[in-house]
Design a protein around this motif. Structure first.
Motif, mmCIF file in Angstrom:
data_model
loop_
_atom_site.group_PDB
_atom_site.id
_atom_site.type_symbol
_atom_site.label_atom_id
_atom_site.label_comp_id
_atom_site.label_asym_id
_atom_site.label_seq_id
_atom_site.Cartn_x
_atom_site.Cartn_y
_atom_site.Cartn_z
ATOM 1 N N LYS A 1 2.856 -8.426 3.752
ATOM 2 C CA LYS A 1 1.573 -9.125 3.789
ATOM 3 C C LYS A 1 1.210 -9.585 5.196
ATOM 4 N N ALA A 2 2.221 -9.751 6.063
ATOM 5 C CA ALA A 2 1.943 -10.117 7.445
ATOM 6 C C ALA A 2 1.140 -9.024 8.145
ATOM 7 N N GLY A 3 1.357 -7.770 7.731
ATOM 8 C CA GLY A 3 0.589 -6.668 8.316
ATOM 9 C C GLY A 3 -0.898 -6.838 8.083
ATOM 10 N N GLU A 4 -1.274 -7.272 6.892
ATOM 11 C CA GLU A 4 -2.685 -7.530 6.598
ATOM 12 C C GLU A 4 -3.235 -8.621 7.507
ATOM 13 N N GLU A 5 -2.455 -9.672 7.676
ATOM 14 C CA GLU A 5 -2.900 -10.811 8.477
ATOM 15 C C GLU A 5 -3.044 -10.427 9.950
ATOM 16 N N ILE A 6 -2.127 -9.611 10.445
ATOM 17 C CA ILE A 6 -2.218 -9.140 11.831
ATOM 18 C C ILE A 6 -3.519 -8.365 12.038
ATOM 19 N N LEU A 7 -3.830 -7.463 11.120
ATOM 20 C CA LEU A 7 -5.029 -6.637 11.262
ATOM 21 C C LEU A 7 -6.298 -7.469 11.097
ATOM 22 N N SER A 8 -6.261 -8.496 10.276
ATOM 23 C CA SER A 8 -7.403 -9.406 10.158
ATOM 24 C C SER A 8 -7.620 -10.155 11.465
ATOM 25 N N TYR A 9 -6.528 -10.549 12.109
ATOM 26 C CA TYR A 9 -6.618 -11.227 13.400
ATOM 27 C C TYR A 9 -7.252 -10.310 14.448
ATOM 28 N N VAL A 10 -6.838 -9.049 14.467
ATOM 29 C CA VAL A 10 -7.398 -8.099 15.437
ATOM 30 C C VAL A 10 -8.885 -7.895 15.168
ATOM 31 N N ALA A 11 -9.248 -7.756 13.901
ATOM 32 C CA ALA A 11 -10.659 -7.576 13.551
ATOM 33 C C ALA A 11 -11.488 -8.785 13.977
ATOM 34 N N GLY A 12 -10.939 -9.980 13.776
ATOM 35 C CA GLY A 12 -11.648 -11.192 14.184
ATOM 36 C C GLY A 12 -11.793 -11.273 15.696
ATOM 37 N N THR A 13 -10.763 -10.874 16.416
ATOM 38 C CA THR A 13 -10.817 -10.879 17.880
ATOM 39 C C THR A 13 -11.866 -9.903 18.379
ATOM 40 N N LEU A 14 -11.941 -8.725 17.759
ATOM 41 C CA LEU A 14 -12.959 -7.718 18.121
ATOM 42 C C LEU A 14 -14.364 -8.252 17.864
#
Length: 279
Positions: free
Chosen positions: A258-271
């Motif tokens: 589930k951490a993988g989902e959170e990492i990708l959400s963080y990247v999307a938010g940063t973008l």
């Protein structure tokens, strides 16, 4: 518009073995991303794959892995419409552009090895503390003629002896890292940070987001504009010990797959925030 790059470790950061996620209530949500011999061995959640599909179309996604080229090629991102222009393998020792190895980078890596102790001498010293009680017999391997790794039993490690060896290795320009059941010995010039910086300069990247879970990812994360790590692995253990130098890294709230989902959400938010600022 700013040009953004997402450089990410794979194992235990974006992709996970079945063993590492079998205890979580996610079996019906996971999708296979790696096939070996006659079975699938690595997975992502369906949500994480969807997020990565979107991100790979919006920025430069670069897998950055300790895996060799052959091990990396087992990952079937393309089956999900995720195509990677660049890939960094062998802990930064190899860079591939559209599947073809970058020869300039290969020469730089080869030249840098001159400052490191010969691998034969390193392994001979390691063998002085190696014992079948904690290192699996016949498991030692020189990967891509770049770094050494072996399978271990973590709970049986002779802590004092290995700590002294680690300091000696570092004095001779080699880094020791333990990830799961594997112990790695990597020459200091073979690193993810240098490979990612090379691609960043080549592509004129304005902002770098990096993700990883181990000490082999640490320098890459420290030099990124934005850094994120899962709540498990070597870096998280150091974070819990309040080790200095980790202040700039954001750790996920969830661990495991589930951490993988959170990492990708963080990247999307940063973008998204980056584009808002530019506008």
């Amino acid at each position: 518009m700013n040009k953004m790059m997402f450089a990410s470790d794979l194992d235990q950061t974006l992709i996970y073995s079945y063993r590492s996620c079998s205890n979580e209530n996610v079996e019906i949500q996971i999708k296979p991303v790696e096939w070996l011999e006659d079975r699938y061995i690595s997975y992502m959640t369906e949500m994480a794959l969807g997020k990565l599909q979107h991100l790979a179309q919006e920025l430069l996604f670069v897998p950055v892995t300790t895996r060799t080229k052959l091990q990396y090629q087992r990952i079937n991102f393309s089956d999900y419409g995720i195509f990677c222009q660049y890939a960094v393998t062998s802990n930064g020792g190899r860079i591939f552009l559209n599947g073809i190895e970058d020869q300039d980078w290969m020469r730089q890596v080869s030249d840098g090895r001159k400052n490191c102790l010969a691998v034969e001498d390193l392994i001979n010293r390691f063998n002085e503390i190696r014992h079948s009680s904690w290192v699996h017999q016949n498991s030692g391997k020189l990967a891509d003629d770049l770094f050494f790794y072996c399978l271990i039993e973590r709970e049986k490690i002779p802590v004092t002896e290995l700590a002294a060896f680690k300091l000696w290795a570092r004095d001779n320009n080699w880094e020791l890292s333990i990830q799961g059941r594997k112990l790695y010995l990597v020459p200091i010039n073979v690193n993810k940070k240098a490979a990612v910086q090379y691609i960043r300069a080549k592509e004129g990247i304005d902002q770098l987001v990096a993700a990883g879970d181990s000490l082999l990812d640490f320098d890459m994360l420290k030099t990124a504009d934005f850094a994120v790590a899962p709540a498990h692995g070597e870096l998280y253990s150091l974070y819990l010990q309040r080790t200095a130098g980790l202040e700039g890294i954001r750790f996920t709230e969830k661990n495991g797959i589930k951490a993988g989902e959170e990492i990708l959400s963080y990247v999307a938010g940063t973008l998204s925030r980056s584009r808002d600022v530019v506008v």
